[in-house]
Scaffold this active site. Structure first.
Site, PDB file in Angstrom:
ATOM      1  N   ASP A 110       0.886  -1.322  -0.006  1.00 28.13           N
ATOM      2  CA  ASP A 110       0.178  -0.053  -0.105  1.00 28.13           C
ATOM      3  C   ASP A 110       0.963   1.400  -0.062  1.00 28.13           C
ATOM      4  OD1 ASP A 110      -3.254   0.319   1.392  1.00 28.13           O
ATOM      5  OD2 ASP A 110      -2.092   2.188   0.840  1.00 28.13           O
ATOM      6  N   GLY A 136      -5.175   4.882   2.153  1.00 30.62           N
ATOM      7  CA  GLY A 136      -5.329   3.968   3.116  1.00 30.62           C
ATOM      8  C   GLY A 136      -4.741   4.592   4.394  1.00 30.62           C
ATOM      9  N   ALA A 188      -6.322  -2.586  -3.834  1.00 28.63           N
ATOM     10  CA  ALA A 188      -5.724  -1.166  -4.242  1.00 28.63           C
ATOM     11  C   ALA A 188      -6.441  -0.880  -5.482  1.00 28.63           C
ATOM     12  CB  ALA A 188      -4.192  -1.380  -4.306  1.00 28.63           C
ATOM     13  N   ALA A 189      -7.284   0.053  -5.512  1.00 30.31           N
ATOM     14  CA  ALA A 189      -7.974   0.505  -6.637  1.00 30.31           C
ATOM     15  C   ALA A 189      -8.703   2.011  -6.167  1.00 30.31           C
ATOM     16  CB  ALA A 189      -9.206  -0.519  -6.987  1.00 30.31           C
ATOM     17  N   TYR A 219     -15.407   3.190 -13.584  1.00 30.00           N
ATOM     18  CA  TYR A 219     -15.182   2.376 -12.608  1.00 30.00           C
ATOM     19  C   TYR A 219     -15.585   0.933 -12.703  1.00 30.00           C
ATOM     20  CZ  TYR A 219     -15.558   0.148  -8.022  1.00 30.00           C
ATOM     21  OH  TYR A 219     -15.360  -0.844  -7.114  1.00 30.00           O
ATOM     22  N   PHE A 250     -21.550  -5.643  -3.607  1.00 30.62           N
ATOM     23  CA  PHE A 250     -22.421  -4.623  -3.730  1.00 30.62           C
ATOM     24  C   PHE A 250     -22.024  -3.582  -2.713  1.00 30.62           C
ATOM     25  CE2 PHE A 250     -25.652  -6.176  -6.640  1.00 30.62           C
ATOM     26  CZ  PHE A 250     -25.038  -7.312  -7.015  1.00 30.62           C
TER      27      PHE A 250
END
Ligand code: UDP
Length: 339
Positions: free
Chosen positions: A33, A38, A75-76, A142, A170
């Site tokens: 990261d 974060g 990670a996105a 996205y 979701f």
């Protein structure tokens, strides 16, 4: 020793809850990261390789230096609205970043991968609840980038034998039931934390993005799923891959329960005992009216069962975290230029 689980984005919201679940199930983890979004404090002491997914050499070095058994990839960039206005950022982080990981895996012979995917890959499906066999036709960048990630997994499986599970979340919500970690984004754009901030008098009001949708109360319906339940699904995916070949598998993670924006606001009022001021606003570009998922497949195949399924429990855990840490992790920085 089974080797280390590399968790990209492990200092983020869903990543940190999964790191906690992995460690509680006795696994060694290494978080990859760059702490751009974060929080170091969310790691609760888990080891960190601090660097960017976009740095190919750095990613490769991490794989060379550790015995990695599997990769969990969180990670996105994950904001629908921002992906519409700044698509390049999404393709760069969510596609190029994923490729850097996958290429390092191929090079070092790591075969197991769990992807944070999303219901946004379905777009506006014709049937609800959404099942995994419905066509994936994203309506925002996205969702498109995450669908491309799924295609990469299919093709890397064919070419390199890479085994993978894509978990199509979701709406992730809630916080660790013991409030050790929780949600802290800057700026915050997600509905539940925003409504909680209004209840805490840290924000004046919440704007409801559209009340003219074809739903019962006119506001968008989402399927909120507890972050600890998501974390548990990741651990189950890993166990399944360790048990035998899974090939390329995808699972929805939702509660098959739709909650409207106005219902979320009412639930926060109920849980907090405070009034929440809301203001009706325009629709947000890229928002489908209703997204509700069936998780029957992961329930049948991996035995996943949500433990914190109802919206009230989800909001209660989130409220507890925000009351305990009103400033989140307390490391807020001014918004940086988008990389
Ligand atoms: N939403 C809203 N006001 C806000 C933030 C979100 O009305 O300030 C709505 C948004 O349009 C969507 C739902 O709440 O219908 C959940 O949005 P969120 O950003 O939390 O998650 P997303 O569905 O985009 O992943």
């Amino acid at each position: 020793m089974t080797g280390t689980i590399l968790v990209s984005g492990g200092a983020g919201y869903i990543g940190s809850h999964t790191v906690l679940a992995l460690r509680e199930s006795g696994r060694d983890v290494l978080v990859l990261d760059d702490l751009s979004e974060g929080h170091a404090a969310a790691l609760l002491g888990a080891p960190l390789a601090n660097g960017s997914m976009l740095d190919r050499e750095f990613v490769r070095d991490v794989f060379r230096a550790h015995r990695i058994a599997a990769v969990f990839h969180f990670a996105a960039r994950c904001y629908v609205g921002e992906s519409v206005t700044d698509p390049g950022r999404y393709y760069r982080h969510n596609v190029v970043g994923t490729m850097n990981l996958l290429d390092a895996m191929v090079e070092t012979g790591v075969k197991r991968f769990v992807l944070s995917s999303t219901c946004a890959t379905y777009g506006e499906p014709e049937r609800m609840p959404i099942t995994e066999d419905l066509p994936q036709r994203p309506i925002n960048p996205y969702g498109a980038t995450k669908l491309i990630d799924e295609w990469l997994l299919r093709d890397y499986h064919r070419a390199h034998g890479l085994e993978s599970v894509a978990l199509r979340y979701f709406n992730a919500a809630g916080a660790d039931p013991q409030a050790r970690i929780g949600e802290d984004h800057e700026p915050e754009t997600h509905l539940i934390p925003i409504v909680i901030q209004v209840a805490q008098a840290r924000r004046e009001h919440v704007t409801v993005f559209g009340n003219d949708y074809p739903t019962q109360d006119g506001t968008c319906i989402r399927d909120y799923v507890h972050v600890t339940d998501l974390a548990d699904a990741h651990v189950r995916a890993l166990l399944a891959m360790e048990k035998g070949s899974v090939g390329v598998r995808a699972y929805n993670l939702g509660n098959t329960a739709g909650t409207s924006v106005l219902e979320v606001i009412r639930t926060v009022e109920q849980v907090s005992g405070r009034r929440v001021k809301s203001v009706m606003g325009a629709r947000r570009p890229g928002d489908p009216p209703r997204l509700v998922g069936s998780s029957a497949r992961i329930q049948a195949e991996l035995g996943w069962q949500p433990r914190f399924g109802d919206i009230k429990t989800i909001v209660e855990t989130a409220w507890r975290w925000h009351e305990r840490r009103p400033d989140g992790y307390g490391d807020r920085r001014p918004t940086t230029a988008h990389g």
